[in-house]
Design an enzyme around this catalytic site. Structure first.
Site, PDB file in Angstrom:
ATOM      1  NE  ARG A  99      11.902  -6.102   4.089  1.00 30.05           N
ATOM      2  CZ  ARG A  99      11.593  -4.930   3.549  1.00 30.05           C
ATOM      3  NH1 ARG A  99      11.887  -3.791   4.174  1.00 30.05           N
ATOM      4  NH2 ARG A  99      10.942  -4.873   2.396  1.00 30.05           N
ATOM      5  CG  ASP A 100       8.192  -3.075   4.864  1.00 29.22           C
ATOM      6  OD1 ASP A 100       8.573  -2.224   5.682  1.00 29.22           O
ATOM      7  OD2 ASP A 100       7.821  -2.783   3.717  1.00 29.22           O
TER       8      ASP A 100
ATOM      9  CG  HIS B 127       6.438  -2.765  -0.998  1.00 24.63           C
ATOM     10  ND1 HIS B 127       6.694  -3.892  -0.242  1.00 24.63           N
ATOM     11  CD2 HIS B 127       6.664  -1.698  -0.180  1.00 24.63           C
ATOM     12  CE1 HIS B 127       7.083  -3.527   0.974  1.00 24.63           C
ATOM     13  NE2 HIS B 127       7.064  -2.202   1.039  1.00 24.63           N
TER      14      HIS B 127
ATOM     15  CG  HIS C 282       4.451   1.387   2.870  1.00 20.86           C
ATOM     16  ND1 HIS C 282       4.860   1.047   4.144  1.00 20.86           N
ATOM     17  CD2 HIS C 282       5.327   0.799   2.021  1.00 20.86           C
ATOM     18  CE1 HIS C 282       5.954   0.295   4.062  1.00 20.86           C
ATOM     19  NE2 HIS C 282       6.256   0.134   2.793  1.00 20.86           N
TER      20      HIS C 282
ATOM     21  CB  CYS D 295      10.752   3.050   5.226  1.00 16.97           C
ATOM     22  SG  CYS D 295      12.453   3.383   4.719  1.00 16.97           S
TER      23      CYS D 295
ATOM     24  CG  ASN E  61       4.097  -3.425   3.667  1.00 15.05           C
ATOM     25  OD1 ASN E  61       4.808  -4.287   4.148  1.00 15.05           O
ATOM     26  ND2 ASN E  61       4.568  -2.499   2.867  1.00 15.05           N
TER      27      ASN E  61
END
Length: 309
Positions: free
Chosen positions: A15-16, A208, A210, A241, A250
């Site tokens: 996903r990310d 979470h 980054h 994002c 991440n």
């Protein structure tokens, strides 16, 4: 093994890791990425986002992907949802968990989700209630909890206000996201102390991170020292994002696995498998990914090269 000697790494690459990439992977490649994560030992994987495909085209096949991924005992698949429509799709797709983002600043929240923070808190409260009624595990992620690309510093007072409101939603888990990678270890320690004060001991905490400014690994250590044992990571360090300028991925899963292995903290993940997956993903995306282990290998090494490879 005591709880303090284990950490759980939640795999975010499908996903990310993919939502901000110029290369659109096929559904088949995404299934392969999920399968590689499972083979490496991942037991919680954020597979996709049920977002508007016009805004996030990389996630346009969310429904098809969830129908295609093999199910494995003990493996939980999560979907990111932004609104009630996204929740309806997630329920129909059969995800095991839902993750709802509430951005801590109004400007970023409007850019990301089209509503301000207060409106998103109200929406998240309804989403969590319905998801829990359907038997799903629920997470609320407070985005930009350490800083905003549009409003700058996010004060502890502002974060406390947001946390007070999201705590009432009753999610199973609360995550603080360093969405643009500005946090340093002292920030992590202070803000998780604040989060624990607000939500008490009954809600699990998650982080979470980054790695935009290469503080991700240091922040991961700070989070564990603050009592957080659930950490998001992305194979290869892929991602970012779409609505945050200069966003990068991440912290790399393989980098965290190496770190925690050397610290004596079990992750249940196999460093060789994760690093191999990073190399595979780098080839599919046709770009160099920022994770360090793919280049440096593990340690110790012998004359033939890194023993972990």
């Amino acid at each position: 093994m005591s709880p303090e000697s284990r950490v759980d790494v939640i795999e975010m690459a499908p996903r990310d890791g993919l939502q901000n990439e110029a290369t659109l992977l096929s559904t088949e490649d995404k299934v392969e990425l999920v399968e590689r994560a499972v083979r490496a030992g991942a037991r919680r994987i954020e597979v996709t986002s049920f977002a508007n495909p016009k805004r996030v085209p990389q996630m346009a096949d969310a429904d098809e992907l969830m129908a295609a991924v093999p199910r494995h005992e003990g493996v939980s698949y999560a979907g990111l949802v932004m609104n009630r429509r996204g929740l309806d799709r997630a329920l129909a797709a059969g995800v095991d968990e839902v993750d709802v983002v509430v951005v801590a600043t109004d400007t970023f929240c409007r850019r990301n989700q089209g509503v301000d923070t207060a409106e998103m808190v109200a929406a998240a409260t309804g989403i969590v209630a319905e998801a829990r009624a359907a038997g799903m595990f629920t997470t609320i992620t407070v985005g930009a909890a350490f800083g905003c690309p549009f409003e700058g510093e996010v004060s502890p007072a502002r974060l406390r206000d947001v946390l007070d409101r999201v705590a009432d939603a009753g999610a199973d888990e609360l995550s603080l996201a360093d969405t643009i990678g500005v946090a340093v270890p002292t920030d992590v320690a202070a803000r998780f102390a604040l989060a624990r004060e607000v939500v008490g001991d009954d809600v699990a905490l998650r982080v979470h991170l980054h790695d935009t400014r290469h503080t991700g690994v240091a922040n991961a250590v700070a989070a564990v020292q603050a009592g957080v044992t659930r950490l998001d990571a992305s194979i290869g360090g892929a991602g970012g994002c779409p609505f945050a300028p200069n966003a990068t991925g991440n912290v790399a899963t393989e980098d965290l696995v190496y770190l925690f292995d050397r610290m004596g903290l079990a992750t249940g993940l196999d460093l060789d498998e994760v690093t191999d997956a990073a190399g595979w993903l780098e080839g599919r995306l046709d770009k160099r990914l920022p994770g360090a282990l793919l280049r440096a290998g593990g340690f110790p090494t012998d004359a033939r090269g890194p023993l972990s490879r």
